[in-house]
Write a protein that holds these residues in place. Sequence first.
Motif, mmCIF file in Angstrom:
data_model
loop_
_atom_site.group_PDB
_atom_site.id
_atom_site.type_symbol
_atom_site.label_atom_id
_atom_site.label_comp_id
_atom_site.label_asym_id
_atom_site.label_seq_id
_atom_site.Cartn_x
_atom_site.Cartn_y
_atom_site.Cartn_z
ATOM 1 N N LEU A 100 48.626 46.478 22.289
ATOM 2 C CA LEU A 100 49.827 46.280 21.470
ATOM 3 C C LEU A 100 49.788 45.009 20.630
ATOM 4 N N PRO A 101 49.543 43.813 21.213
ATOM 5 C CA PRO A 101 49.544 42.608 20.370
ATOM 6 C C PRO A 101 48.415 42.609 19.342
ATOM 7 N N LYS A 102 47.245 43.181 19.700
ATOM 8 C CA LYS A 102 46.149 43.243 18.733
ATOM 9 C C LYS A 102 46.511 44.163 17.570
ATOM 10 N N TRP A 103 47.174 45.232 17.868
ATOM 11 C CA TRP A 103 47.646 46.155 16.839
ATOM 12 C C TRP A 103 48.600 45.439 15.886
ATOM 13 N N MET A 104 49.534 44.672 16.460
ATOM 14 C CA MET A 104 50.497 43.937 15.633
ATOM 15 C C MET A 104 49.812 42.882 14.764
ATOM 16 N N VAL A 105 48.826 42.176 15.330
ATOM 17 C CA VAL A 105 48.101 41.151 14.578
ATOM 18 C C VAL A 105 47.330 41.775 13.416
ATOM 19 N N ILE A 106 46.622 42.881 13.690
ATOM 20 C CA ILE A 106 45.842 43.541 12.637
ATOM 21 C C ILE A 106 46.755 44.008 11.502
ATOM 22 N N GLN A 107 47.901 44.572 11.852
ATOM 23 C CA GLN A 107 48.830 45.059 10.831
ATOM 24 C C GLN A 107 49.327 43.920 9.941
ATOM 25 N N GLU A 108 49.679 42.789 10.553
ATOM 26 C CA GLU A 108 50.168 41.658 9.765
ATOM 27 C C GLU A 108 49.052 41.026 8.931
ATOM 28 N N LEU A 109 47.839 40.951 9.477
ATOM 29 C CA LEU A 109 46.719 40.395 8.715
ATOM 30 C C LEU A 109 46.403 41.247 7.494
ATOM 31 N N MET A 110 46.446 42.564 7.644
ATOM 32 C CA MET A 110 46.183 43.447 6.504
ATOM 33 C C MET A 110 47.263 43.315 5.439
ATOM 34 N N GLN A 111 48.508 43.144 5.872
ATOM 35 C CA GLN A 111 49.591 42.950 4.901
ATOM 36 C C GLN A 111 49.492 41.599 4.203
#
Length: 331
Positions: free
Chosen positions: A252-263
Motif C-alpha cells: 500500500l505505501p509503495k503504491w501511494m509513493v509511486i502514484q505521487e512520484l509519477m504525478q
Amino acid sequence: MKKSPIKIMFYLILFISTMISITSTSWLGAWMGLEINLMSFLPLISSQSMYNNSMIKYFITQTLASVMLITSIITLMINMFKLKEIIIMMVAMSLLMKMGAAPMHFWFPEVMEFLGWKNCILLMTWQKMAPMIMISYIDINQLFMTIIIIMSAAVGSILGLNQISLRLILAYSSINHLSWMLASIQVSMTIWMWYFSIYSLLTTLISLSFKSININFINEMFNSKNNNKTDKLNSTLMLMSLGGMPPFIGFLPKWMVIQELMQSNMYLASTTLIMSSTITLYFYMKMFISAGILSIKENKWTKNNSLSNKLLMLMNTLSTMGLMVSPIILK
C-alpha cells in the motif's frame, strides 16, 4: 544496566529527546534533542560488553554528523556564507548520515551486525524518525535528493544480495526502505507517515520473530522453522509484506509513493525504486525459501497456542487483508 528501571529511564529519555527534536521551533533545539537521543541510546547499546565495538562506531559517526549539523546551523544563523544552498545541503547531509542513507551508509550495517534484536528494532525504526522529519523542514535541491534516493535504493538492494546474516539483510533492507521514505517526504508527509508506520510495524514483527527462536543466519531458518509450520507461515507472510508484494499491506505505501512520484514527473526516481524493490523481494524470498518448502521428512503440522503466535497470526491476517480495506481507511 542490568536493572530494568535504569533501562526504562533511558527508553523514556530516548522517546522524549525525539519529541524535542521534531517539535522544536529552532534548529538549536532540534540539535539538542538529537544529542540527548544519542546519549540515551549509547547506554542501551553498551548494556552487554560484546556490543562495545558497535557503540564506538555509532558514537563516532553520530558525533561527526552532529558537528557538521551544528556548524552548518551556526553558519546559516550568522550569514557567514553567501551560497546558502550549499549550507542547506550540508545540513541535509548531516541528517542523512544520522539515519544511514547512502552514500553515508557505511556505519549502519557494521553497527547492526553486533546489536541485540531489540536495539536493532530501535535503530531501524525509532532512530530514523527525528532526522527524517527534520529533513522535511528544509527546502532541499530536488536533484540532490533524487541522487540520494537513487543511491540508497541501489545500495540497499544490490549489497543485500550476497548477505547470509539476517541482521545485515535487514540493515540493507532498511537502507532501501529509507529511499522510499525520502521519496515520500518529497511528495507528501501524510504518505510518509503511512509508510513509516507500516514499515516499523513489519520490521518489529520480523525482528521479534527472529529473536523468539534465536536465529541469526539464513541457514538456521530451516531447522528452526521446521518444528512449527505456523511460525514458518507467519515469517513468510511478514517478509512478503515487507517486500511490498500485493495483496499484503506492505504494498500500500509503495503504491501511494509511486502514484505521487509519477504525478510529480519524477520518473527516474520511481523507476529506480521499482527495480530496487524487485531485487529486495528476491533476497526476502531467499530468506525463507529453504524453510518454506515442505519436505517429506518433516513432522506433521502442530498447533502452537502461545499468545505470541496468536498475535503474529492476527497481525498477518490484518496484513493480508489490509490492501483490500485500504480504500475505507484512506477515505
